[in-house]
Design a protein around this motif. Structure first.
Motif, PDB file in Angstrom:
ATOM      1  N   SER A  90       0.820  -1.205   0.000  1.00 27.41           N
ATOM      2  CA  SER A  90       0.000   0.000   0.000  1.00 27.41           C
ATOM      3  C   SER A  90       0.855   1.257   0.000  1.00 27.41           C
ATOM      4  O   SER A  90       0.537   2.245  -0.673  1.00 27.41           O
ATOM      5  N   LEU A  91       1.955   1.236   0.755  1.00 32.51           N
ATOM      6  CA  LEU A  91       2.839   2.402   0.799  1.00 32.51           C
ATOM      7  C   LEU A  91       3.514   2.627  -0.551  1.00 32.51           C
ATOM      8  O   LEU A  91       3.648   3.779  -1.001  1.00 32.51           O
ATOM      9  N   ILE A  92       3.932   1.544  -1.197  1.00 31.25           N
ATOM     10  CA  ILE A  92       4.534   1.680  -2.529  1.00 31.25           C
ATOM     11  C   ILE A  92       3.502   2.228  -3.519  1.00 31.25           C
ATOM     12  O   ILE A  92       3.786   3.157  -4.295  1.00 31.25           O
ATOM     13  N   ALA A  93       2.292   1.664  -3.475  1.00 30.92           N
ATOM     14  CA  ALA A  93       1.232   2.138  -4.369  1.00 30.92           C
ATOM     15  C   ALA A  93       0.899   3.597  -4.100  1.00 30.92           C
ATOM     16  O   ALA A  93       0.692   4.386  -5.031  1.00 30.92           O
ATOM     17  N   GLY A  94       0.865   3.972  -2.820  1.00 31.32           N
ATOM     18  CA  GLY A  94       0.558   5.359  -2.480  1.00 31.32           C
ATOM     19  C   GLY A  94       1.616   6.320  -2.980  1.00 31.32           C
ATOM     20  O   GLY A  94       1.293   7.407  -3.488  1.00 31.32           O
ATOM     21  N   ALA A  95       2.889   5.948  -2.853  1.00 34.00           N
ATOM     22  CA  ALA A  95       3.967   6.809  -3.343  1.00 34.00           C
ATOM     23  C   ALA A  95       3.905   6.965  -4.861  1.00 34.00           C
ATOM     24  O   ALA A  95       4.084   8.070  -5.400  1.00 34.00           O
ATOM     25  N   VAL A  96       3.626   5.870  -5.565  1.00 32.34           N
ATOM     26  CA  VAL A  96       3.532   5.927  -7.030  1.00 32.34           C
ATOM     27  C   VAL A  96       2.355   6.812  -7.453  1.00 32.34           C
ATOM     28  O   VAL A  96       2.471   7.651  -8.359  1.00 32.34           O
ATOM     29  N   LEU A  97       1.219   6.637  -6.780  1.00 30.70           N
ATOM     30  CA  LEU A  97       0.048   7.448  -7.126  1.00 30.70           C
ATOM     31  C   LEU A  97       0.249   8.914  -6.746  1.00 30.70           C
ATOM     32  O   LEU A  97      -0.269   9.809  -7.418  1.00 30.70           O
ATOM     33  N   GLY A  98       0.984   9.169  -5.663  1.00 28.39           N
ATOM     34  CA  GLY A  98       1.300  10.550  -5.325  1.00 28.39           C
ATOM     35  C   GLY A  98       2.153  11.199  -6.399  1.00 28.39           C
ATOM     36  O   GLY A  98       1.925  12.354  -6.786  1.00 28.39           O
ATOM     37  N   LEU A  99       3.142  10.470  -6.907  1.00 25.03           N
ATOM     38  CA  LEU A  99       3.973  10.974  -8.000  1.00 25.03           C
ATOM     39  C   LEU A  99       3.132  11.242  -9.247  1.00 25.03           C
ATOM     40  O   LEU A  99       3.235  12.307  -9.866  1.00 25.03           O
ATOM     41  N   LEU A 100       2.286  10.288  -9.596  1.00 26.55           N
ATOM     42  CA  LEU A 100       1.439  10.447 -10.778  1.00 26.55           C
ATOM     43  C   LEU A 100       0.453  11.602 -10.607  1.00 26.55           C
ATOM     44  O   LEU A 100       0.286  12.434 -11.505  1.00 26.55           O
ATOM     45  N   GLY A 101      -0.185  11.662  -9.428  1.00 22.73           N
ATOM     46  CA  GLY A 101      -1.160  12.723  -9.184  1.00 22.73           C
ATOM     47  C   GLY A 101      -0.533  14.105  -9.209  1.00 22.73           C
ATOM     48  O   GLY A 101      -1.125  15.060  -9.731  1.00 22.73           O
ATOM     49  N   GLY A 102       0.674  14.231  -8.653  1.00 22.36           N
ATOM     50  CA  GLY A 102       1.343  15.516  -8.665  1.00 22.36           C
ATOM     51  C   GLY A 102       1.693  15.981 -10.063  1.00 22.36           C
ATOM     52  O   GLY A 102       1.573  17.166 -10.396  1.00 22.36           O
ATOM     53  N   LEU A 103       2.145  15.051 -10.928  1.00 28.04           N
ATOM     54  CA  LEU A 103       2.498  15.401 -12.301  1.00 28.04           C
ATOM     55  C   LEU A 103       1.267  15.770 -13.121  1.00 28.04           C
ATOM     56  O   LEU A 103       1.229  16.811 -13.783  1.00 28.04           O
ATOM     57  N   ILE A 104       0.254  14.909 -13.081  1.00 29.74           N
ATOM     58  CA  ILE A 104      -0.963  15.161 -13.865  1.00 29.74           C
ATOM     59  C   ILE A 104      -1.682  16.408 -13.352  1.00 29.74           C
ATOM     60  O   ILE A 104      -2.197  17.223 -14.118  1.00 29.74           O
ATOM     61  N   GLY A 105      -1.704  16.578 -12.026  1.00 33.41           N
ATOM     62  CA  GLY A 105      -2.416  17.706 -11.434  1.00 33.41           C
ATOM     63  C   GLY A 105      -1.889  19.049 -11.883  1.00 33.41           C
ATOM     64  O   GLY A 105      -2.650  20.021 -11.995  1.00 33.41           O
ATOM     65  N   THR A 106      -0.586  19.135 -12.161  1.00 37.26           N
ATOM     66  CA  THR A 106      -0.015  20.388 -12.647  1.00 37.26           C
ATOM     67  C   THR A 106      -0.668  20.816 -13.955  1.00 37.26           C
ATOM     68  O   THR A 106      -1.047  21.980 -14.136  1.00 37.26           O
ATOM     69  N   PHE A 107      -0.831  19.882 -14.875  1.00 30.94           N
ATOM     70  CA  PHE A 107      -1.463  20.203 -16.158  1.00 30.94           C
ATOM     71  C   PHE A 107      -2.971  20.384 -16.014  1.00 30.94           C
ATOM     72  O   PHE A 107      -3.577  21.153 -16.763  1.00 30.94           O
ATOM     73  N   VAL A 108      -3.572  19.675 -15.077  1.00 35.06           N
ATOM     74  CA  VAL A 108      -5.004  19.870 -14.826  1.00 35.06           C
ATOM     75  C   VAL A 108      -5.283  21.321 -14.431  1.00 35.06           C
ATOM     76  O   VAL A 108      -6.234  21.942 -14.908  1.00 35.06           O
ATOM     77  N   MET A 109      -4.431  21.876 -13.567  1.00 33.20           N
ATOM     78  CA  MET A 109      -4.606  23.261 -13.156  1.00 33.20           C
ATOM     79  C   MET A 109      -4.304  24.224 -14.298  1.00 33.20           C
ATOM     80  O   MET A 109      -5.000  25.225 -14.491  1.00 33.20           O
ATOM     81  N   MET A 110      -3.274  23.941 -15.082  1.00 31.42           N
ATOM     82  CA  MET A 110      -2.920  24.807 -16.203  1.00 31.42           C
ATOM     83  C   MET A 110      -4.028  24.850 -17.251  1.00 31.42           C
ATOM     84  O   MET A 110      -4.283  25.895 -17.857  1.00 31.42           O
ATOM     85  N   ARG A 111      -4.705  23.725 -17.454  1.00 36.03           N
ATOM     86  CA  ARG A 111      -5.728  23.620 -18.499  1.00 36.03           C
ATOM     87  C   ARG A 111      -7.141  23.815 -17.958  1.00 36.03           C
ATOM     88  O   ARG A 111      -8.112  23.638 -18.687  1.00 36.03           O
ATOM     89  N   ASP A 112      -7.262  24.147 -16.665  1.00 32.19           N
ATOM     90  CA  ASP A 112      -8.554  24.425 -16.046  1.00 32.19           C
ATOM     91  C   ASP A 112      -9.511  23.229 -16.205  1.00 32.19           C
ATOM     92  O   ASP A 112     -10.639  23.366 -16.687  1.00 32.19           O
ATOM     93  N   LEU A 113      -9.058  22.060 -15.760  1.00 34.12           N
ATOM     94  CA  LEU A 113      -9.824  20.834 -15.920  1.00 34.12           C
ATOM     95  C   LEU A 113     -10.272  20.234 -14.590  1.00 34.12           C
ATOM     96  O   LEU A 113     -10.560  19.041 -14.516  1.00 34.12           O
ATOM     97  N   ALA A 114     -10.332  21.058 -13.547  1.00 30.94           N
ATOM     98  CA  ALA A 114     -10.725  20.528 -12.243  1.00 30.94           C
ATOM     99  C   ALA A 114     -12.125  19.913 -12.284  1.00 30.94           C
ATOM    100  O   ALA A 114     -12.370  18.845 -11.706  1.00 30.94           O
ATOM    101  N   PHE A 115     -13.045  20.577 -12.960  1.00 29.70           N
ATOM    102  CA  PHE A 115     -14.406  20.058 -13.057  1.00 29.70           C
ATOM    103  C   PHE A 115     -14.428  18.768 -13.873  1.00 29.70           C
ATOM    104  O   PHE A 115     -15.201  17.851 -13.589  1.00 29.70           O
ATOM    105  N   ALA A 116     -13.550  18.674 -14.890  1.00 26.58           N
ATOM    106  CA  ALA A 116     -13.492  17.468 -15.713  1.00 26.58           C
ATOM    107  C   ALA A 116     -13.052  16.267 -14.890  1.00 26.58           C
ATOM    108  O   ALA A 116     -13.523  15.145 -15.116  1.00 26.58           O
ATOM    109  N   VAL A 117     -12.137  16.470 -13.946  1.00 26.32           N
ATOM    110  CA  VAL A 117     -11.687  15.365 -13.088  1.00 26.32           C
ATOM    111  C   VAL A 117     -12.872  14.768 -12.342  1.00 26.32           C
ATOM    112  O   VAL A 117     -13.009  13.538 -12.240  1.00 26.32           O
ATOM    113  N   HIS A 118     -13.729  15.620 -11.830  1.00 30.20           N
ATOM    114  CA  HIS A 118     -14.890  15.134 -11.084  1.00 30.20           C
ATOM    115  C   HIS A 118     -15.836  14.367 -12.010  1.00 30.20           C
ATOM    116  O   HIS A 118     -16.369  13.315 -11.634  1.00 30.20           O
ATOM    117  N   GLY A 119     -16.044  14.878 -13.227  1.00 34.98           N
ATOM    118  CA  GLY A 119     -16.918  14.191 -14.173  1.00 34.98           C
ATOM    119  C   GLY A 119     -16.374  12.829 -14.571  1.00 34.98           C
ATOM    120  O   GLY A 119     -17.119  11.843 -14.653  1.00 34.98           O
TER     121      GLY A 119
END
Length: 305
Positions: free
Chosen positions: A26-55
């Motif tokens: 679980s800790l390994i999976a959490g670290a990997v997902l944290g890395l992925l979420g941090g990278l993808i989230g940067t572009f989500v904010m740049m492209r104004d896709l916060a609402f799209a994530v929820h959809g």
């Protein structure tokens, strides 16, 4: 339940040392997902896709619920639902207004389907609840390999398109004029986002996926505008939230998502306070007179009166 019982439900660290080795996956999976979420989230904010994530999360939830109903792999069902939603938004909703309208139509439909499938499911109630709130503390080797494999594919694809995607996210019109395939990049990024949402649901559930894909990047943007530092802080905040949430959830009796979202929100509040204090200091410097010991230089054309 009195206050003492409530505290015991949230923080109970009996036999913690014996339980800790059980959540290595679980800790390994959490670290990997944290890395992925941090990278993808940067572009989500740049492209104004916060609402799209929820959809996307709602249709991912519907896919996972259907897989649970028919006895299929829940992660695979979640991935199918996410990718379908992402492709729909990428192909039909290029403009922000169109995209938000489509999300507003798709989101309740996906949520309704998910609730229908869960209502028809007659298995353990914990499995239903886990789709909404996450259940990463039971990750086995097969799930870990699937999760890490999907995350690595997404990160490699993101690295391959990083420069043109950054350009298109900052100024789509200029990027298109320079020959950048803006539409193709948009559709590809939406697919990568869909996969990331499906994987993140395994941590915080469909209802709180924004805490992993949005909040860390939003917090990073509060304290810096340097692109490289934003990415680094976003990844750090996401990893701290997920891994810290797992470690706290191991010592309590409630799902992991409240811990992850609380840590993520606390980081965001701290960054917002830092940003506010910087702004106040900057405004005081802008309105104050010259610093002691410094003379004010007159323009060369000004007469020496």
């Amino acid at each position: 339940m009195d206050l003492q019982d409530a505290i015991s439900a949230v923080f109970t660290f009996d036999n913690y040392a014996q339980l800790l080795p059980l959540v290595r996956n679980s800790l390994i999976a959490g670290a990997v997902l944290g890395l992925l979420g941090g990278l993808i989230g940067t572009f989500v904010m740049m492209r104004d896709l916060a609402f799209a994530v929820h959809g996307i999360a709602e249709l991912s939830f519907a896919g996972a619920a259907f897989a649970l109903l028919v006895g299929a792999n829940v992660v695979a069902g979640s991935l199918v639902g996410s990718v379908l939603a992402a492709l729909t938004l990428g192909l039909m909703g290029i403009r922000a207004r169109d995209r938000n309208s489509i999300i507003g139509v798709v989101m309740p439909f996906g949520l309704g389907l998910g609730i229908l499938f869960l209502a028809l499911y007659e298995g353990r109630a914990a499995n239903k609840f886990g789709l909404l709130t996450g259940q990463i503390v039971s990750v086995d080797d097969v799930q870990l390999n699937l999760l890490v494999g999907c995350a690595v594919v997404v990160m490699l694809a993101l690295a391959a398109i990083w420069r043109p995607l950054t350009f298109a996210s900052a100024d789509a019109d200029l990027a298109e004029a320079r020959g950048v395939p803006v539409r193709g990049l948009s559709i590809l990024f939406m697919v990568l986002l869909g996969v990331s949402v499906a994987l993140s649901i395994q941590v915080v559930g469909a209802l709180l996926v924004l805490a992993l894909l949005i909040t860390p990047a939003a917090a990073a943007l509060k304290v810096t505008s340097a692109p490289g530092l934003v990415v680094l802080l976003s990844v750090t905040f996401a990893c701290v939230s997920v891994v810290g949430g797992i470690l706290l959830a191991l010592g309590g009796r409630i799902p992991i998502s409240p811990y992850v979202t609380t840590i993520s929100f606390a980081i965001y509040l701290a960054c917002r306070v830092i940003s506010s204090r910087r702004s106040r200091r900057g405004s005081r410097r802008g309105t104050a007179g010259p610093e002691p010991g410094r003379s004010v230089r007159r323009p060369a054309s000004a007469p020496a009166g």
